[in-house]
Motif scaffolding. Structure first.
Motif, PDB file in Angstrom:
ATOM      1  N   THR A  45      -4.336  -4.965  -9.430  1.00 17.43           N
ATOM      2  CA  THR A  45      -4.125  -4.580  -8.021  1.00 17.43           C
ATOM      3  C   THR A  45      -3.832  -5.887  -7.208  1.00 17.43           C
ATOM      4  N   ASP A 166       1.342   0.462  -7.974  1.00 17.27           N
ATOM      5  CA  ASP A 166      -0.135   0.493  -8.344  1.00 17.27           C
ATOM      6  C   ASP A 166      -0.579   1.750  -8.881  1.00 17.27           C
ATOM      7  N   GLU A 167      -0.786   2.022 -10.196  1.00 17.87           N
ATOM      8  CA  GLU A 167      -1.114   3.207 -10.557  1.00 17.87           C
ATOM      9  C   GLU A 167      -0.628   4.560 -10.031  1.00 17.87           C
TER      10      GLU A 167
HETATM   11 MG    MG Z   1      -6.440  -1.360  -8.996  1.00 19.62          MG
END
Ligand code: MG
Ligand code: ADP
Length: 961
Positions: A45, A166-167
């Motif tokens: 991240t 992000d994911e």
């Molecule tokens: Mg993360």
């Protein structure tokens, strides 16, 4: 092309230093689908945030298309995020209270794309992700996959070069994950997509390249991209995001609209303070208006009156109380003590009476620079003059009546029924030829700038028929709030027949009990009625001898004079609006100052006045010289005087003369006591110095020894013993004879005791001449008690400077009555001001807190806005715009609720006070000021939170739940 060069990033929390990125270097192609794999906490991240410009790197460089970002400022980063980067988060990070469409539009709004285009582009983006049907839904009405697709649409709407995810599938089930991955795969066809995931299968399946990260270091790269660059990356600025104030306002408004309930509640909470202030303001405004009205009313009815003859009640009251203190001395029981109170009182009464020089004082007032002018109110200063006139009218039977009631008694006689026999009215005037009769005419307050009547008249009186005076010749009849006027007035004005009045007075004289009912008189019987105004100068008619006769007692003569008299007409009937104790008009007929002026002019232009003015030394009324020093003139005048006398008067004169010598006339008369008394009574006024009659018995001649000292018997008229002193003719003959041989002393006696030569000034006054410089009374109207005190001060200062004779003495009646009330009023005003101040403080604190809470609550939103490219300034702009709207709302709601509340509040006040004089009214200016105040307070209250919000680290903000 995106190059990450030796980037390090560490987080320091307290003692602990966490290295998130440890010298990471990686290059990305313009068009590839990169998956970053790594265990939790490995720095994925962080890397994404740094690449996306959301977080700052500690060292190294991020090179975008060959441009170094080392020297990037916040604004450059904002522009970079807005134009180049699209973010997709695991937790979608949609703004929950905005529609799907609005969420997507947001990124465009921030970059300053306007209205239509924005909407179209947002719609297109949503169509691309397959959500065309859902654009008006709220995020929470969508499934997870749909929400993530909205997030992707939002990220793509600006057509960024790089999409960072992000994911994106972290919170989705495998089926929806596939949908999202397919979408990203599609997106990655024409741009760089960097996706963080810890799902290796998805990475393997969709990504074109997998970068592995562990403990902040790159541990693997399936498809590294080597770039050879010799030279250092150059520095260049990004085109910046722009958001106009209007956009910010629109965004906030939109934002607020989407959460109506909350906004209204917030505004309402903020408005409570405003309501408080507005209510107190309205109340104090009402009370103040009421107080001012009362003060003005009072001051209109009780102006500061300064008369020619002043009676200083104030100093008398003070002296009396001083006396009381002195008199309160306790005496010993050893003797008798004289109490001086009576004398002291008398002396204080007489010393309290003085003459005011109003001519000098008028000059002072007329000087615009005088201090007193600061305090003079709307109605200004009214100068009253001793206009001398009588009012006549004919009743319906054609009988002449005088407004003072005198002519309606007996034809030809001027006895006044009401003031005379029946004693119904208290008049001291009698029928002295110089004194104006009791008049039913009163002057009304003149208006400003030559207007005939003051606004006070319109305020306090209602025109029930006709109209207020339009010219000097118009008068109005004033009736009370029960539409009444005294019956006697109607008779005296000739509106009711004088014959009826005579009947009534006869009955009164006979001691009969009268039970009269009120009479109804139609307006048209009154309107248009004419009266004759006879100025006193018209009463002097030239006679054959060249002197003037006063015809005021001669009805036939008066009738002749009426032809040239000033005619006035009743133009209207006005009625008191409410039965106030403070009457503005105290007389039943009101005339204008213009009429006064007309009478003054008329008098000035009359022959008799002109003639008197031309001869300053001689009284043209009787041909005598004014105040002669020379005895010769006095003797001449005395002879003239006697010549003009009739038989009765000559007889009287002789009687008085003899009496003055101490001769008891009863010795000479054959008649009984009654006649003697009558004679004595008649002369008593002039015979005050007569020694008390003795029972002297001198049948013949005069006994010199009985005469008072210094009187020579030879002075006595001869033949006194032979005449009948009860016969006027005899007496007159004796007089005629006597004056032929009388000594000078006799004529001097006649002159001194019978002739008042008067003076030039007195004569003019008698004729009714008035100088505009010399008012008989000055009424100073002020608007408030404070101004009244100011006038008192100004007069004090005037007196300090004035000569002894010019000092002004007057009684401040209102001051005496109301000194304590003023204090109470002031206290009330201060209390109300204090209330307003307190509610102001409370209200501003409240607004500040509310704004602060609303900022705190929206931290996440701030993060989202920052992530999609909003600058710090944008954030504070949006928040300020929002607080502005809320402040405005608070103000408007506050004023609205106040206005609503005032309806029942006024009802309650009226019920409690039992009148409608106190009205809580919110002044318009007050309302506007309060709205502005509310906006300013809210802005101030929101300013610091907005600043704080703007400063918030977007990464931290995004982490906030
Ligand atoms: Mg993360
Ligand atoms: P990943 O996304 O790979 O799970 P992160 O990049 O979020 O990992 O975090 C990397 C490391 O940096 C972690 O050890 C995390 O605890 C730490 N970290 C991340 N953000 C902060 C922060 N704001 N303050 C302190 N430590 C942080």
């Amino acid at each position: 092309m995106l190059q990450v060069k030796n980037i390090c990033k560490k987080y320091v929390t307290g003692e602990l230093t966490q290295v998130a990125l440890d010298n990471v270097s990686v290059n990305f192609r313009d068009n590839e689908f990169v998956a970053i794999l790594g265990p939790s906490g490995s720095g994925k991240t962080t890397l994404l945030n740094v690449v996306g410009g959301l977080d700052r790197y500690d060292s190294g460089d991020l090179v975008i298309n060959g441009i170094s970002t080392k020297k990037y400022k916040d604004k450059d980063w904002d522009a970079y995020r807005n134009h180049t980067i699209g973010f997709v988060f695991q937790s979608y990070n949609l703004i929950p209270h905005q529609s799907v469409l609005a969420n997507v539009e947001l990124a465009l709004t921030i970059s300053g794309v306007s209205g239509k285009e924005r909407k179209q582009r947002a719609k297109d983006a949503l169509e691309k992700v397959g959500l065309k049907e859902h654009i008006h839904k709220r995020p929470n009405q969508l499934s997870g996959g749909q929400m993530q697709r909205v997030a992707i649409a939002r990220a793509l709407v600006n057509d960024p070069d790089i999409l960072l995810a992000d994911e994106p599938t972290g919170a989705l089930d495998s089926e929806t994950s596939i949908q999202v991955m397919n979408l990203l795969n599609e997106v990655a066809k024409d741009r760089l997509v960097i996706m963080v995931t810890h799902n290796p299968e998805l990475a393997e399946e969709y990504a074109t390249r997998i970068v592995k990260l562990k403990d902040g270091k790159i541990t693997g790269d399936t498809n590294p991209f080597e770039v050879k660059d010799a030279k250092e990356a150059e520095h260049k600025k990004m085109s910046r995001t722009k958001m106009t104030r209007r956009t910010a306002l629109g965004l906030s408004f939109n934002n607020l609209r989407t959460k109506k309930g909350r906004t209204i509640l917030t505004s309402f909470a903020g408005s409570i303070g405003i309501i408080g202030i507005a209510l107190i303001l309205s109340l104090s405004n009402g009370v103040n208006t009421y107080i001012n009205d009362i003060q003005r009313d009072t001051m209109t009815s009780y102006p500061i009156s300064i008369s020619e003859t002043a009676f200083d009640l104030t100093s008398m009251i003070k002296e009396n109380s001083d006396d009381a203190e002195r008199d309160a001395v306790k005496h010993k029981s050893d003797a008798v003590y004289g109490n001086p109170t009576e004398f002291n009182h008398l002396s204080s009464v007489s010393s309290s009476i003085s003459q005011n020089n109003l001519t000098a004082f008028k000059k002072y007032i007329d000087d615009k620079k005088s201090e007193i002018n600061k305090y003079i109110g709307d109605n200004g200063v009214v100068y009253s003059y001793d206009t001398r006139f009588d009012v006549f009218s004919y009743d319906k039977d054609g009988n002449l009546v005088n407004a003072d009631g005198s002519t309606i008694n007996e034809e030809g006689s001027m006895g006044n029924a009401l003031t005379g026999k029946s004693g119904m009215s208290v008049s001291f005037g009698g029928m002295d030829e110089d004194a104006p009769g009791e008049n039913y005419f009163g002057m009304m307050l003149p208006g400003k700038k030559g207007k005939l009547y003051s606004k006070v008249i319109e305020d306090n009186y209602k025109v029930v028929s006709g109209n207020l005076p339009q010219s000097a010749e118009d008068v109005v009849v004033v009736i009370n709030d029960n539409n009444e006027i005294a019956l006697s007035v109607l008779y005296r004005l000739g509106i009711l027949p004088s014959s009826e009045y005579k009947e009534l007075t006869k009955k009164l004289d006979a001691g009969e009990k009268l039970e009269l009912k009120s009479q109804k008189i139609e307006y048209d019987q009154i309107i248009g009625r004419e009266f004759y105004i006879v100025p006193f100068c018209d009463y002097y008619q030239k006679n054959d001898k060249g002197t003037y006769d006063n015809i005021r007692k001669d009805v036939d003569q008066i009738k002749k004079v009426l032809d040239k008299a000033i005619k006035v007409k009743v133009s209207g009937v006005i009625k008191e609006k409410d039965s106030d104790d403070n009457q503005v008009l105290s007389k039943p007929i009101a005339y204008t100052q213009a009429l006064t002026n007309k009478i003054i002019e008329y008098t000035d232009a009359s022959e008799v006045v002109k003639e008197q003015r031309a001869s300053e030394g001689v009284n043209i009324l009787n041909g005598m010289t004014f105040e002669p020093d020379d005895n010769k003139i006095k003797i001449e005048d005395a002879k003239k005087y006697i010549n003009n006398l009739g038989i009765t008067e000559k007889s009287d004169l002789l009687t008085r003369y003899m009496t003055s010598l101490g001769v008891d006339l009863s010795q000479y008369q054959n008649m009984g006591g009654d006649a003697k008394d009558a004679k004595q009574g008649k002369t008593s006024a002039n015979a005050a110095q007569t020694p008390e009659a003795t029972d002297m018995k001198l049948p013949e001649g005069v006994d010199a020894s009985k005469l008072p000292e210094g009187v020579d018997a030879s002075q006595m008229p001869q033949g006194m013993d032979k005449m009948d002193v009860t016969d006027e003719k005899d007496m007159a003959k004796a007089m005629d004879k006597y004056i032929k041989q009388a000594e000078d002393e006799f004529f001097l006696w006649v002159y001194d005791n019978n002739i008042s030569s008067g003076s030039f000034d007195k004569n003019l006054k008698k004729l009714g001449v008035i100088s505009l410089d010399a008012p008989s009374q000055i009424d100073i109207y002020v608007d408030s008690f404070e101004d009244k005190d100011g006038v008192s001060k100004a007069i004090e200062h005037y007196n300090d400077k004035a000569k002894e004779d010019d000092k002004i003495v007057y009684t401040d009646f209102i001051g005496l009555l109301l000194s304590s009330i003023t204090t109470i009023i002031n206290v009330i005003s201060y209390v109300l001001i204090a209330f307003v101040a307190v509610s102001l403080v409370v209200s501003s604190i409240m607004i500040g807190i509310i704004t602060y809470i609303s900022v705190l609550e929206r931290t996440k939103e701030i993060g989202i806005l920052r992530a999609i490219g909003a600058s710090k300034k944008n954030i504070s702009q949006v928040f300020n715009a929002e607080t502005f709207i809320i402040g405005l709302g608070s103000g408007l709601i506050g004023i609205g609720i106040t206005l609503l509340l005032l309806i029942p509040i006024n009802k309650i006040i009226h019920a409690v006070a039992d009148n409608t004089r106190v009205n809580a009214i919110l002044p318009v200016s007050g309302a506007i000021i309060l709205i502005i105040l509310s906006v300013i307070l809210t802005l101030l209250g929101g300013f610091i939170p907005a600043k704080k919000a703007a400063k918030k680290d977007p990464v931290t903000a995004l982490r906030t739940e």
